[in-house]
Enzyme design. Structure first.
Site, PDB file in Angstrom:
ATOM      1  N   TRP A  66     -50.599  24.959  15.840  1.00  0.00           N
ATOM      2  CA  TRP A  66     -52.155  25.816  15.221  1.00  0.00           C
ATOM      3  C   TRP A  66     -52.007  26.274  15.786  1.00  0.00           C
ATOM      4  CZ3 TRP A  66     -55.081  24.555  17.952  1.00  0.00           C
ATOM      5  CH2 TRP A  66     -55.227  23.300  19.778  1.00  0.00           C
ATOM      6  N   HIS A  74     -44.905  23.492   9.460  1.00  0.00           N
ATOM      7  CA  HIS A  74     -46.360  24.016  10.540  1.00  0.00           C
ATOM      8  C   HIS A  74     -46.939  22.644  11.130  1.00  0.00           C
ATOM      9  CE1 HIS A  74     -48.588  27.079  12.163  1.00  0.00           C
ATOM     10  NE2 HIS A  74     -47.938  28.034  10.972  1.00  0.00           N
ATOM     11  N   ALA A  75     -47.992  23.037  12.005  1.00  0.00           N
ATOM     12  CA  ALA A  75     -48.572  21.933  12.095  1.00  0.00           C
ATOM     13  C   ALA A  75     -49.299  21.269  11.246  1.00  0.00           C
ATOM     14  CB  ALA A  75     -49.431  22.701  13.829  1.00  0.00           C
ATOM     15  N   GLY A  82     -44.891  24.213  20.880  1.00  0.00           N
ATOM     16  CA  GLY A  82     -45.138  23.244  20.782  1.00  0.00           C
ATOM     17  C   GLY A  82     -45.240  22.456  22.287  1.00  0.00           C
ATOM     18  N   SER A  83     -45.834  20.917  22.323  1.00  0.00           N
ATOM     19  CA  SER A  83     -45.926  19.992  23.285  1.00  0.00           C
ATOM     20  C   SER A  83     -44.528  19.171  23.833  1.00  0.00           C
ATOM     21  CB  SER A  83     -46.983  19.241  23.077  1.00  0.00           C
ATOM     22  OG  SER A  83     -46.328  18.224  22.097  1.00  0.00           O
ATOM     23  N   GLU A 136     -40.545  27.076  23.000  1.00  0.00           N
ATOM     24  CA  GLU A 136     -41.739  27.405  23.786  1.00  0.00           C
ATOM     25  C   GLU A 136     -42.602  26.591  24.019  1.00  0.00           C
ATOM     26  OE1 GLU A 136     -41.561  30.046  25.072  1.00  0.00           O
ATOM     27  OE2 GLU A 136     -40.036  30.787  23.827  1.00  0.00           O
ATOM     28  N   LEU A 137     -42.832  25.587  25.444  1.00  0.00           N
ATOM     29  CA  LEU A 137     -43.682  25.019  25.773  1.00  0.00           C
ATOM     30  C   LEU A 137     -44.970  25.112  26.326  1.00  0.00           C
ATOM     31  CD1 LEU A 137     -40.503  22.252  26.073  1.00  0.00           C
ATOM     32  CD2 LEU A 137     -42.290  22.873  23.469  1.00  0.00           C
ATOM     33  N   CYS A 156     -51.515  28.756  25.357  1.00  0.00           N
ATOM     34  CA  CYS A 156     -50.011  28.516  26.742  1.00  0.00           C
ATOM     35  C   CYS A 156     -49.598  28.788  27.337  1.00  0.00           C
ATOM     36  CB  CYS A 156     -48.957  28.001  25.676  1.00  0.00           C
ATOM     37  SG  CYS A 156     -48.206  29.861  24.637  1.00  0.00           S
ATOM     38  N   GLU A 172     -51.379  20.095  31.691  1.00  0.00           N
ATOM     39  CA  GLU A 172     -51.281  21.528  31.240  1.00  0.00           C
ATOM     40  C   GLU A 172     -54.188  21.116  30.384  1.00  0.00           C
ATOM     41  OE1 GLU A 172     -49.660  22.435  27.416  1.00  0.00           O
ATOM     42  OE2 GLU A 172     -50.542  24.703  27.577  1.00  0.00           O
TER      43      GLU A 172
HETATM   44  P1  NAP Z   1     -47.443  19.390  19.446  1.00  0.00           P
HETATM   45  O1  NAP Z   1     -47.956  18.613  19.534  1.00  0.00           O
HETATM   46  O2  NAP Z   1     -46.339  19.249  20.613  1.00  0.00           O
HETATM   47  O3  NAP Z   1     -47.477  20.064  18.067  1.00  0.00           O
HETATM   48  C1  NAP Z   1     -46.826  21.411  17.437  1.00  0.00           C
HETATM   49  C2  NAP Z   1     -45.889  20.620  16.405  1.00  0.00           C
HETATM   50  O4  NAP Z   1     -44.556  20.458  16.570  1.00  0.00           O
HETATM   51  C3  NAP Z   1     -46.308  20.596  15.046  1.00  0.00           C
HETATM   52  O5  NAP Z   1     -45.930  21.357  14.340  1.00  0.00           O
HETATM   53  C4  NAP Z   1     -46.384  19.251  15.306  1.00  0.00           C
HETATM   54  O6  NAP Z   1     -46.166  18.217  13.391  1.00  0.00           O
HETATM   55  C5  NAP Z   1     -44.610  19.228  15.908  1.00  0.00           C
HETATM   56  N1  NAP Z   1     -43.914  17.791  16.466  1.00  0.00           N
HETATM   57  C6  NAP Z   1     -44.894  17.129  16.976  1.00  0.00           C
HETATM   58  N2  NAP Z   1     -44.466  16.175  17.897  1.00  0.00           N
HETATM   59  C7  NAP Z   1     -43.209  15.845  17.038  1.00  0.00           C
HETATM   60  C8  NAP Z   1     -42.132  15.167  17.331  1.00  0.00           C
HETATM   61  N3  NAP Z   1     -41.897  13.630  18.081  1.00  0.00           N
HETATM   62  N4  NAP Z   1     -40.828  15.814  17.039  1.00  0.00           N
HETATM   63  C9  NAP Z   1     -41.236  16.833  15.740  1.00  0.00           C
HETATM   64  N5  NAP Z   1     -41.941  17.109  15.857  1.00  0.00           N
HETATM   65  C10 NAP Z   1     -42.992  17.584  15.926  1.00  0.00           C
HETATM   66  O7  NAP Z   1     -48.671  20.510  20.017  1.00  0.00           O
HETATM   67  P2  NAP Z   1     -50.281  20.766  19.444  1.00  0.00           P
HETATM   68  O8  NAP Z   1     -50.528  19.792  20.595  1.00  0.00           O
HETATM   69  O9  NAP Z   1     -50.389  21.045  18.491  1.00  0.00           O
HETATM   70  O10 NAP Z   1     -49.634  22.502  20.325  1.00  0.00           O
HETATM   71  C11 NAP Z   1     -50.401  23.014  21.498  1.00  0.00           C
HETATM   72  C12 NAP Z   1     -49.137  22.755  22.311  1.00  0.00           C
HETATM   73  O11 NAP Z   1     -48.197  23.658  22.406  1.00  0.00           O
HETATM   74  C13 NAP Z   1     -49.404  22.918  24.111  1.00  0.00           C
HETATM   75  O12 NAP Z   1     -48.457  22.256  25.266  1.00  0.00           O
HETATM   76  C14 NAP Z   1     -49.209  24.334  23.655  1.00  0.00           C
HETATM   77  O13 NAP Z   1     -48.914  25.053  25.215  1.00  0.00           O
HETATM   78  C15 NAP Z   1     -47.632  24.691  23.267  1.00  0.00           C
HETATM   79  N6  NAP Z   1     -47.833  26.084  23.257  1.00  0.00           N
HETATM   80  C16 NAP Z   1     -46.994  26.051  23.543  1.00  0.00           C
HETATM   81  C17 NAP Z   1     -46.861  27.370  23.206  1.00  0.00           C
HETATM   82  C18 NAP Z   1     -45.931  28.513  23.786  1.00  0.00           C
HETATM   83  O14 NAP Z   1     -45.294  29.631  23.428  1.00  0.00           O
HETATM   84  N7  NAP Z   1     -45.058  28.200  24.618  1.00  0.00           N
HETATM   85  C19 NAP Z   1     -47.752  28.637  22.250  1.00  0.00           C
HETATM   86  C20 NAP Z   1     -48.450  28.179  21.737  1.00  0.00           C
HETATM   87  C21 NAP Z   1     -48.649  26.444  21.932  1.00  0.00           C
HETATM   88  P3  NAP Z   1     -47.867  17.591  13.654  1.00  0.00           P
HETATM   89  O15 NAP Z   1     -48.628  18.942  13.846  1.00  0.00           O
HETATM   90  O16 NAP Z   1     -47.628  17.196  12.336  1.00  0.00           O
HETATM   91  O17 NAP Z   1     -47.594  16.829  15.051  1.00  0.00           O
END
Ligand code: NAP
Length: 462
Positions: free
Chosen positions: A133, A158-159, A209-210, A231-232, A265, A362
């Site tokens: 998001w 998407h988130a 994401g994470s 991309e984490l 990130c 992080e």
């Molecule tokens: P997140 O919880 O991992 O969510 C990201 C996406 O993954 C969402 O669409 C989420 O859906 C989905 N998701 C979550 N758990 C999942 C699972 N077990 N299986 C499949 N899909 C799953 O991440 P966040 O906390 O929202 O975002 C922040 C993280 O993203 C940070 O660690 C940040 O550093 C990282 N990030 C990395 C980059 C990069 O380019 N490296 C860019 C931006 C952000 P739901 O919303 O429905 O849970």
């Protein structure tokens, strides 16, 4: 997590959405797969036209989409506008460069004993994008623009907290004139991702994401032998050496840590400063952090809005609390703001030890960690003492330090006297637990292409 728009300024739920049922999801995947059969045969000129048209639609819709993003996740309206314009730029970038990225590559036919030999780049099919998001339009666009240019079909999960921005993505490509179902938004929860990934009609996946989400998607895709790009997270170092312009470095450090309300990130998170200038840098940095106006992200004066979710603020608080309990010193900030909204102020903490969670994890909020080091070598050692390897920054006028930093830093991106930023012109991605694969440029486009070798021998009758 419920699929809903909840305004982080008020905590009010503005709109909720039901996730797709199994029947609806199956129908969406059927349509995506069918769309690929014809879309793969469209000409590059057609795709260039659709991408350019999408950029024009986005320009026309800019105010609407920017306000939507601000409402859904709290980024300042000014940064939301900049994000929309960056997305339009990326669409035009891939329209301009896509045809050359996708052109056949010649091979020395004689060297391989052929009459003719070359490499062709072909789309792989339906690609699932699981997106976060924090940059709700940009994260999805930097997948979509090269993927659609290359002839792939996209399905976006998407988130759950940005459903309206997610739906806008599908609307955008429809309005731009792309064939039906070439880009669809799937309103599904994270638990339904496995079902989509295992579907034979889905060829590959990209996740931003994470770490835990990445591990889960990679494990399932691995079992299905499907290509993934991850991309984490990141905990980017920002080194400041004695030769740097300290005021400028502190100014950029402030932006680098607090952009997007600290939820990026590639935000600089660990500030590693030579001890001879550390007191002065700490003073300047603290002053600039404390001066940032916090408030309603719709207000043009605001530089720091609320965190996107209540949970996100609790996670940030927990990391700061843990550090303080173990002896860290808070220089500025360090306490949530009273009142409605998920506000957390720009914060600087120091005297950090390896036992503190903040040393290795992080922080996804506007909290900067400051470390003092006796020399460049100690700075590099600390910078690399992390599981992450996304972006990195150094401030120095010393040529040897610059070149050693570029060579020795374990990161996907190295910025000297600047702030890590993504550009369509530069590959974006990380090493170590920050993920694998690249986005943007020709490298990003080729992640989801079948790189096919073609060898043609002499006429068998001759
Ligand atoms: P997140 O919880 O991992 O969510 C990201 C996406 O993954 C969402 O669409 C989420 O859906 C989905 N998701 C979550 N758990 C999942 C699972 N077990 N299986 C499949 N899909 C799953 O991440 P966040 O906390 O929202 O975002 C922040 C993280 O993203 C940070 O660690 C940040 O550093 C990282 N990030 C990395 C980059 C990069 O380019 N490296 C860019 C931006 C952000 P739901 O919303 O429905 O849970």
């Amino acid at each position: 997590m419920a699929i809903a728009t909840i305004n982080p300024v008020t905590g009010e739920t503005l709109k909720t959405f039901d996730p797709l049922t199994e029947t609806e999801l199956d129908d969406r995947l059927r349509r995506a797969s069918q769309a690929f059969q014809s879309y793969r045969g469209t000409t590059l000129a057609d795709r260039v036209g659709w991408l350019r048209s999408a950029a024009d639609v986005l320009d026309a819709d800019a105010e609407h989409v920017a306000a939507l993003m601000t409402t859904e996740m709290g980024k300042t309206l000014a940064s939301a506008r900049a994000e929309v314009s960056k997305c339009a730029y990326a669409l035009r970038f891939f329209a301009s460069h896509g045809p050359s990225y996708l052109a056949d590559d010649a091979v020395d036919a004689g060297a391989v004993g052929a009459e003719q030999a070359y490499v062709v780049y072909q789309p792989v099919g339906v690609v699932l994008a699981v997106m976060p998001w924090n940059f709700p339009l940009w994260q999805a666009m930097r997948f979509a623009a090269p993927a659609l240019m290359a002839g792939n079909v996209g399905v976006l999960k998407h988130a759950s907290n940005v459903p309206q921005t997610a739906l806008y993505m599908e609307e955008l490509f429809g309005k731009a004139g792309f064939p039906a179902d070439v880009f669809q938004t799937l309103l599904i929860g994270s638990k339904q991702v496995e079902r989509v990934l295992r579907d034979k009609r889905v060829a590959a996946a990209t996740l931003t994401g994470s770490g835990p989400a990445g591990q889960s998607v990679a494990a399932i895709a691995g079992a299905e032998i499907k290509k993934t790009v991850l991309e984490l997270g990141g905990s980017d170092p920002f080194l400041v050496m004695p030769s740097a312009d300290l005021d400028k470095a502190a100014e950029v450090a402030t932006t680098a840590r607090c952009q997007n309300n600290g939820q990026s990130c590639i935000a600089a998170k660990r500030f590693i400063v030579h001890e001879s200038v550390a007191d002065e840098f700490e003073r300047l940095f603290a002053q600039k952090l404390a001066a940032l106006p916090i408030g309603d992200p719709m207000d043009g004066n605001t530089k720091v809005g609320p965190l996107a979710t209540e949970q996100g603020r609790e996670d940030v608080e927990a990391l700061v609390r843990d550090a303080v309990e173990k002896g860290a010193r808070v220089v500025v900030g360090g306490r949530r703001l009273d009142g409605p909204g998920w506000y957390y102020p720009p914060t600087l903490i120091t005297d950090i030890t390896t036992e503190m969670r903040i040393y290795g994890e992080e922080v996804f909020g506007p909290v900067a960690s400051l470390y003092r080091v006796p020399d460049f070598d100690a700075g590099m050692e600390l910078a690399n003492d992390t599981d992450f390897g996304l972006g990195s920054n150094i401030w120095t006028e010393d040529a040897t330090e610059r070149s050693r930093f570029v060579q020795e830093i374990q990161a996907g991106m190295a910025f000297v006297n600047g702030m890590t930023t993504s550009y369509p012109e530069m590959p974006f991605g990380g090493v170590k637990t920050s993920g694998y694969g690249r986005e943007l440029t020709v490298h990003g486009m080729r992640e989801f292409l079948n790189i096919k070798s073609v060898w043609i021998g002499a006429d068998s009758h001759s």
